[in-house]
Scaffold this active site. Structure first.
Site, PDB file in Angstrom:
ATOM      1  N   ARG A 192       0.890  -1.179   0.000  1.00 32.14           N
ATOM      2  CA  ARG A 192       0.000   0.000   0.000  1.00 32.14           C
ATOM      3  C   ARG A 192       0.912   1.208   0.000  1.00 32.14           C
ATOM      4  O   ARG A 192       1.616   1.448   0.993  1.00 32.14           O
ATOM      5  CB  ARG A 192      -0.925  -0.002   1.212  1.00 32.14           C
ATOM      6  CG  ARG A 192      -1.633   1.310   1.413  1.00 32.14           C
ATOM      7  CD  ARG A 192      -2.748   1.269   2.427  1.00 32.14           C
ATOM      8  NE  ARG A 192      -3.906   0.579   1.890  1.00 32.14           N
ATOM      9  CZ  ARG A 192      -5.128   0.652   2.413  1.00 32.14           C
ATOM     10  NH1 ARG A 192      -5.352   1.374   3.493  1.00 32.14           N
ATOM     11  NH2 ARG A 192      -6.133  -0.005   1.872  1.00 32.14           N
TER      12      ARG A 192
ATOM     13  N   HIS B  79      -7.405   0.765  -6.460  1.00 36.33           N
ATOM     14  CA  HIS B  79      -7.636  -0.071  -5.260  1.00 36.33           C
ATOM     15  C   HIS B  79      -8.347  -1.361  -5.715  1.00 36.33           C
ATOM     16  O   HIS B  79      -9.510  -1.594  -5.389  1.00 36.33           O
ATOM     17  CB  HIS B  79      -8.475   0.701  -4.248  1.00 36.33           C
ATOM     18  CG  HIS B  79      -8.480   0.123  -2.870  1.00 36.33           C
ATOM     19  ND1 HIS B  79      -7.714  -0.972  -2.500  1.00 36.33           N
ATOM     20  CD2 HIS B  79      -9.170   0.481  -1.755  1.00 36.33           C
ATOM     21  CE1 HIS B  79      -7.931  -1.248  -1.223  1.00 36.33           C
ATOM     22  NE2 HIS B  79      -8.808  -0.397  -0.751  1.00 36.33           N
TER      23      HIS B  79
ATOM     24  N   GLN C 204     -10.225  -3.944  -3.263  1.00 41.27           N
ATOM     25  CA  GLN C 204     -11.538  -3.528  -2.763  1.00 41.27           C
ATOM     26  C   GLN C 204     -12.642  -3.900  -3.760  1.00 41.27           C
ATOM     27  O   GLN C 204     -13.738  -4.295  -3.376  1.00 41.27           O
ATOM     28  CB  GLN C 204     -11.529  -2.014  -2.520  1.00 41.27           C
ATOM     29  CG  GLN C 204     -12.832  -1.483  -1.966  1.00 41.27           C
ATOM     30  CD  GLN C 204     -13.112  -1.954  -0.545  1.00 41.27           C
ATOM     31  OE1 GLN C 204     -12.271  -1.833   0.317  1.00 41.27           O
ATOM     32  NE2 GLN C 204     -14.307  -2.499  -0.316  1.00 41.27           N
TER      33      GLN C 204
ATOM     34  N   ASP D  80     -17.088   7.445  -1.863  1.00 44.22           N
ATOM     35  CA  ASP D  80     -15.876   7.309  -1.053  1.00 44.22           C
ATOM     36  C   ASP D  80     -15.617   8.670  -0.400  1.00 44.22           C
ATOM     37  O   ASP D  80     -16.286   9.657  -0.727  1.00 44.22           O
ATOM     38  CB  ASP D  80     -14.710   6.879  -1.972  1.00 44.22           C
ATOM     39  CG  ASP D  80     -13.433   6.520  -1.228  1.00 44.22           C
ATOM     40  OD1 ASP D  80     -13.469   6.366   0.014  1.00 44.22           O
ATOM     41  OD2 ASP D  80     -12.375   6.401  -1.895  1.00 44.22           O
TER      42      ASP D  80
ATOM     43  N   CYS E 185     -16.296   1.821   0.550  1.00 45.33           N
ATOM     44  CA  CYS E 185     -15.156   0.962   0.904  1.00 45.33           C
ATOM     45  C   CYS E 185     -14.769   1.097   2.372  1.00 45.33           C
ATOM     46  O   CYS E 185     -14.113   0.214   2.916  1.00 45.33           O
ATOM     47  CB  CYS E 185     -13.972   1.258  -0.003  1.00 45.33           C
ATOM     48  SG  CYS E 185     -13.329   2.942   0.159  1.00 45.33           S
TER      49      CYS E 185
ATOM     50  N   ARG F  35     -13.674  -8.489   2.121  1.00 49.61           N
ATOM     51  CA  ARG F  35     -12.258  -8.274   1.831  1.00 49.61           C
ATOM     52  C   ARG F  35     -11.474  -9.537   2.186  1.00 49.61           C
ATOM     53  O   ARG F  35     -10.558  -9.950   1.479  1.00 49.61           O
ATOM     54  CB  ARG F  35     -11.716  -7.075   2.632  1.00 49.61           C
ATOM     55  CG  ARG F  35     -12.255  -5.722   2.219  1.00 49.61           C
ATOM     56  CD  ARG F  35     -11.833  -5.328   0.817  1.00 49.61           C
ATOM     57  NE  ARG F  35     -10.393  -5.327   0.668  1.00 49.61           N
ATOM     58  CZ  ARG F  35      -9.586  -4.324   1.031  1.00 49.61           C
ATOM     59  NH1 ARG F  35     -10.092  -3.214   1.532  1.00 49.61           N
ATOM     60  NH2 ARG F  35      -8.274  -4.399   0.832  1.00 49.61           N
TER      61      ARG F  35
HETATM   62  N1  NVA Z   1      -9.839   6.746  -1.487  1.00 50.09           N
HETATM   63  C1  NVA Z   1      -9.475   6.307  -0.156  1.00 50.09           C
HETATM   64  C2  NVA Z   1      -9.733   4.834  -0.008  1.00 50.09           C
HETATM   65  C3  NVA Z   1      -9.421   4.304   1.377  1.00 50.09           C
HETATM   66  C4  NVA Z   1      -9.665   2.820   1.492  1.00 50.09           C
HETATM   67  C5  NVA Z   1      -8.016   6.616   0.100  1.00 50.09           C
HETATM   68  O1  NVA Z   1      -7.182   6.424  -0.795  1.00 50.09           O
HETATM   69  O2  NVA Z   1      -7.702   7.081   1.199  1.00 50.09           O
HETATM   70  N1   CP Z   2     -11.242  -0.075   2.434  1.00 51.49           N
HETATM   71  C1   CP Z   2      -9.979  -0.163   2.875  1.00 51.49           C
HETATM   72  O1   CP Z   2      -9.048  -0.417   2.110  1.00 51.49           O
HETATM   73  O2   CP Z   2      -9.837  -0.005   4.207  1.00 51.49           O
HETATM   74  P1   CP Z   2      -8.462   0.154   5.007  1.00 51.49           P
HETATM   75  O3   CP Z   2      -7.888   1.494   4.619  1.00 51.49           O
HETATM   76  O4   CP Z   2      -8.882   0.101   6.443  1.00 51.49           O
HETATM   77  O5   CP Z   2      -7.534  -0.961   4.638  1.00 51.49           O
END
Ligand code: NVA
Ligand code: CP
Length: 302
Positions: free
Chosen positions: A102, A129, A132, A217, A257, A285
């Protein structure tokens, strides 16, 4: 043999995504604790950003499949002190069976994939992502059957989640209605690969009209915290509320998500209401990623 990576949904075919969803549903119902296809395997998990769902689901998934997972923070490894990504990828992949990342920059994941000798999984970048989306699609299939020909409305930021929905629309052949403020549209290069499945609308209500699934989101993603106030202004007319849900089909689902900001991108009555499946989506997930790990890391495929 080159390892098989999962950096974008397009790393799987439509048929493979459908098979993976069915496998995820089967694994969810499997109570056989002796089923351990990843016994002795190790997944390295590199997190440059925070996570609840992604970390817990990958770690639990590996343990349930008989393997182990290592949580690696750049703060505690040489990655945070500037060791080249190419060297890190070579070293880490010489010791483990898979690497999940990540990262702030999508290029970090693609560089790892280039130099890794084991599968690399995208656990979220600023661009995509895909993990997800596996859970979201599993949830839709479980609740309503195949999503082909259905209509999904994406409301809010043209961000990493929006991009992965655009990829999913082309792969699973559903219609994606997008309503984003003008300055927050998705990347043209991603849209251009899915033009037959994607339509743009000026208002959330227009995008939601006739939809089978409404999804949104946060307005400010990880790394954009300093833009929060600016974004609150830009997105104030893009909240998913009761009138938006009422513009969709009566049996439309709501997904997010998570984590969510009640009172910003979604009202409490929607996210905590009867059409919301956000907690089933979060649980999936685990199941969808177990199917993914089995596909990428088990002996027969790697
Ligand atoms: N768009 C959000 C998704 C988090 C799971 C982010 O990148 O923070
Ligand atoms: N939806 C998602 O990826 O959650 P986290 O940021 O908690 O991993």
């Amino acid at each position: 043999m080159n390892p098989r990576h999962f950096i974008s949904l397009h790393d799987l075919t439509s048929a493979e995504i459908r098979a993976l969803i069915q496998r995820a549903i089967a694994l969810k119902n499997n109570r056989d604790l002796t089923f351990q296809p990843l016994k002795g395997k190790v997944l390295a998990m590199i997190f440059e950003k925070s996570s609840t769902r992604t970390r817990i689901s990958f770690e639990t998934g590996m343990i349930q499949l008989g393997g182990n997972a290592l949580f690696l923070s750049p703060r505690d490894t040489q990655l945070g002190r500037g060791e080249p990504l190419e060297d890190s990828a070579r070293v880490i992949s010489s010791m483990v069976d898979g690497i999940m990342l990540r990262t702030h920059r999508h290029e970090t994941v693609t560089t790892f994939a280039k130099y890794s000798r084991v599968p690399v999984i995208n656990g979220l970048t600023e661009l995509l992502h895909p993990c997800q989306l596996l859970a979201d699609m599993q949830t839709y299939f479980e609740q309503r059957g195949d999503i082909e020909g259905k209509t999904v409305a994406w409301i809010g930021d043209g961000n990493n989640m929006c991009h992965s929905y655009i990829n999913a629309a082309a792969l699973l052949n559903f219609n994606l209605n997008i309503a984003c403020p003008e300055a927050y549209q998705p990347e043209p290069a991603i849209v251009n690969a899915s033009t037959a499945n994607v339509r743009f609308f000026d208002t959330p209500a227009a995008a939601a009209s006739g939809a089978d699934l409404i999804t949104t989101d946060v307005w400010a993603s990880m790394g954009q915290e300093q833009e929060q106030k600016l974004r609150e202004q830009a997105f104030k007319n893009y909240q998913v509320d009761r009138p938006i849900m009422d513009a969709a089909h009566a049996d439309a689902l709501f997904m997010h998500c998570l984590p969510a900001h009640r009172g910003e991108e979604v009202t409490s009555d929607v996210i905590d209401g009867p059409q919301s499946v956000v907690f089933a989506q979060a649980e999936n997930r685990l199941h969808a990623q177990k199917a993914l790990l089995e596909l990428l890391l088990s002996e027969k495929c790697s």
